[in-house]
Design an enzyme around this catalytic site. Structure first.
Site, PDB file in Angstrom:
ATOM      1  N   SER A 128     -26.574  77.606  71.841  1.00 46.90           N
ATOM      2  CA  SER A 128     -25.553  78.285  71.034  1.00 46.90           C
ATOM      3  C   SER A 128     -25.699  79.789  71.134  1.00 46.90           C
ATOM      4  CB  SER A 128     -25.633  77.863  69.575  1.00 46.90           C
ATOM      5  OG  SER A 128     -24.700  78.638  68.829  1.00 46.90           O
ATOM      6  N   LYS A 182     -27.024  70.167  68.059  1.00 47.16           N
ATOM      7  CA  LYS A 182     -26.049  71.195  68.458  1.00 47.16           C
ATOM      8  C   LYS A 182     -24.647  70.817  67.956  1.00 47.16           C
ATOM      9  CE  LYS A 182     -24.041  74.716  70.341  1.00 47.16           C
ATOM     10  NZ  LYS A 182     -22.888  74.515  71.109  1.00 47.16           N
ATOM     11  N   HIS A 185     -24.534  71.604  64.359  1.00 50.15           N
ATOM     12  CA  HIS A 185     -24.447  73.073  64.277  1.00 50.15           C
ATOM     13  C   HIS A 185     -22.969  73.483  64.360  1.00 50.15           C
ATOM     14  CE1 HIS A 185     -23.788  76.845  66.452  1.00 50.15           C
ATOM     15  NE2 HIS A 185     -24.928  77.310  65.967  1.00 50.15           N
ATOM     16  N   ASN A 186     -22.258  72.907  65.325  1.00 57.00           N
ATOM     17  CA  ASN A 186     -20.847  73.252  65.489  1.00 57.00           C
ATOM     18  C   ASN A 186     -19.998  72.767  64.314  1.00 57.00           C
ATOM     19  OD1 ASN A 186     -21.842  74.098  67.938  1.00 57.00           O
ATOM     20  ND2 ASN A 186     -20.116  73.347  69.125  1.00 57.00           N
ATOM     21  N   GLU A 189     -20.430  75.199  61.727  1.00 59.31           N
ATOM     22  CA  GLU A 189     -19.682  76.391  62.182  1.00 59.31           C
ATOM     23  C   GLU A 189     -18.186  76.264  61.821  1.00 59.31           C
ATOM     24  OE1 GLU A 189     -20.518  77.375  66.415  1.00 59.31           O
ATOM     25  OE2 GLU A 189     -18.362  77.255  66.697  1.00 59.31           O
TER      26      GLU A 189
END
Ligand SMILES: NC(=O)c1ccc[n+]([C@@H]2O[C@H](COP(=O)([O-])OP(=O)(O)OC[C@H]3O[C@@H](n4cnc5c(N)ncnc54)[C@H](OP(=O)(O)O)[C@@H]3O)[C@@H](O)[C@H]2O)c1
Length: 468
Positions: A128, A182, A185-186, A189
């Protein structure tokens, strides 16, 4: 001299990652399906770094020292499988492939299983930080076997972003742990971006502020508890002027939000694992809704009503509190999801380490993460962070301001799906008695689905009405 690592895929991420690795003193071999891109890269961006360009896969693989370490930075999905298939004839047992794109975690499991049967090591690795991060230090989330990780640990630690708590890279866990983390994480986000957008919308429509003024507010917030990459880029966006029209750039951008899939996958995984992530879900829905621009324009005329604008003199302060509540709860939901996935899929993820590597380099880096780590350190089993006294003291005073924000937005008929769902998540989680008793009664009524009682153990079904 042979290259120490190879990068396949020279679009934005691959180019910058290759340069980052080379600038740390490594010899890097590069390859891209379309040779033109490789040629342009070497001519325009390589300035003395030890980068060896190859124009066919055989010479690319042969230019690497053994065991070979190859980072795939190609478009997620079938291109990853195609690249693996093309590389396999040249690889030998013990070589390592690292998929550093945004692959779906189930694809990563499938690839891991297939490659391990051939003696090829594989790391599903989340990266990222966008192109800037790839060049100057991303947050790196590698998952797979420890043995595979050890082969690239030194390089990854050197190229990762650095904070006072060390490099933003850690061995995330077994199997597809890296890509799962990940993905979440997105998902987080998406939720934080949507919460920021909702706050911006209220500033514009209720307070009538111009982008420049909004930028000043976000800039000030970025010096406080909301200090984060996403708030920082928001104030920079607000300051940007379109050279063609002289208008604020944000005002000439069409209000249709795109997505590449990681947010949707997060929501799907959360539903599959039975973890409530309403803020993440609604952030995806908000992007989907934004696509109906034509219909929204027509309906805005049909449903037009004079907006009720009840600006409160403390609204800016309430908005800051509402955004911090939404941000905190986005992390809470994401961490909970990772924790449940780790149990279900035997990842062995250490949430404290995940928060540590999210402190720098990545899109959701934020000052708040230090506070989340403090809470988690107190009790690592408090995976949604909600049980800590510290959390109670943080969230309680933010409920009232967030309610005020949502009420003002409701009255002005401004949609605030993430701010609302953040509150609903908290209200549901802190509610001892939900109306799920009625749902159970309804299910039993029409489908004999049974229910439990509060006063004695067992599974019950009653006849709600006589069957004629
Ligand atoms: N962009 C970001 O900010 C960002 C951030 C984090 C993660 N990621 C992830 O990192 C990966 C790379 O992203 P990106 O934005 O740099 O590039 P991208 O636009 O996702 O992909 C373009 C690259 O993939 C190659 N490619 C596409 N189809 C291929 C195929 N069938 N066989 C071989 N190569 C193929 C292209 O080669 P050609 O030149 O031959 O077309 C090009 O090198 C993606 O998984 C992305 O989701 C991106």
């Amino acid at each position: 001299m042979k290259a120490q690592i190879g990068v396949v895929g020279l679009a934005v991420m691959g180019q910058n990652l290759a340069l980052n690795i080379a600038r740390k003193g490594y010899i890097v071999a590069v390859y891209n399906r379309t040779s033109e891109r490789t040629k342009n890269f070497v001519e325009q961006r390589v300035k003395g770094e030890k980068i060896v360009a190859a124009y066919d896969l055989k010479s690319f693989v042969e230019s690497l020292e053994r065991p070979r370490k190859i980072i795939l930075m190609v478009k997620a999905g079938s291109p990853v499988d195609e690249m693996i298939d093309e590389l396999l004839p040249y690889l030998q047992e013990g070589d390592l492939l690292i998929d550093a794109g945004n692959s779906h975690y189930e694809d990563t499991n499938r690839r891991l299983e297939r490659l391990s049967k051939m003696g090829i090591l594989f790391l599903g690795t989340g990266v990222s930080g966008g192109e800037y991060g790839a060049l100057h230090g991303p947050s790196i989330m590698p998952g797979g076997t420890k043995e595979a990780y050890k082969l690239v640990e030194e390089i990854f630690l050197k190229i990762a972003a650095k904070t006072e708590d060390g490099p933003c890279c850690t061995y995330v866990g077994d199997y597809s742990a890296g890509h799962f983390v990940k993905m979440v994480h997105n998902g987080i986000e998406y939720a934080i971006m949507q919460a920021i957008a909702e706050v911006y919308d209220i500033m514009r429509k209720v307070l009538g502020l111009q982008p420049k003024e909004i930028g000043e507010i976000f800039k000030k917030w970025n010096e406080g508890e909301l200090s984060s990459f996403l708030v920082e880029i928001t104030y920079k966006i607000m300051e940007k002027i379109d050279e063609e029209t002289g208008k604020p750039m944000v005002d000439v951008i069409l209000d249709k939000a795109e997505q590449k899939g990681t947010g949707k996958w997060t929501v799907e995984a959360a539903l599959d694992l039975g973890v409530p992530t309403p803020s993440l879900n609604l952030a995806v829905v908000a992007r989907v809704l934004s696509h109906f621009k034509q219909q929204r324009m027509e309906l805005s005329k049909l449903y037009w009503q004079k907006p009720i604008v009840k600006a409160d003199k403390n609204l800016i302060e309430y908005l800051e509190k509402a955004l911090s509540l939404a941000m905190f709860l986005a992390y809470s939901q994401g961490l909970w999801l990772i924790s449940e996935a780790s149990k279900a899929f035997n990842y062995g993820v250490n949430l404290l380490e995940i928060l540590r590597i999210w402190k720098g380099g990545c899109i959701i880096r934020a000052k708040m993460i230090d506070f989340l780590r403090e809470i988690l350190k107190e009790n690592p089993s408090n995976v949604n962070l909600l049980e800590s006294q510290k959390t109670v003291e943080y969230l309680k005073p933010r409920i009232e301001p967030t309610l005020k924000v949502c009420q003002i937005a409701r009255e002005a008929q401004i949609p605030t799906p993430v701010l609302n769902s953040s509150l609903d998540y908290l209200f549901s989680m802190k509610e001892a008695n939900l109306p799920a008793n009625l749902i159970q009664a309804q299910r039993d009524f029409f489908g004999a689905h049974t229910f439990e009682r509060i006063d004695k153990p067992g599974i019950y079904h009653i006849e709600w009405q006589p069957l004629e």
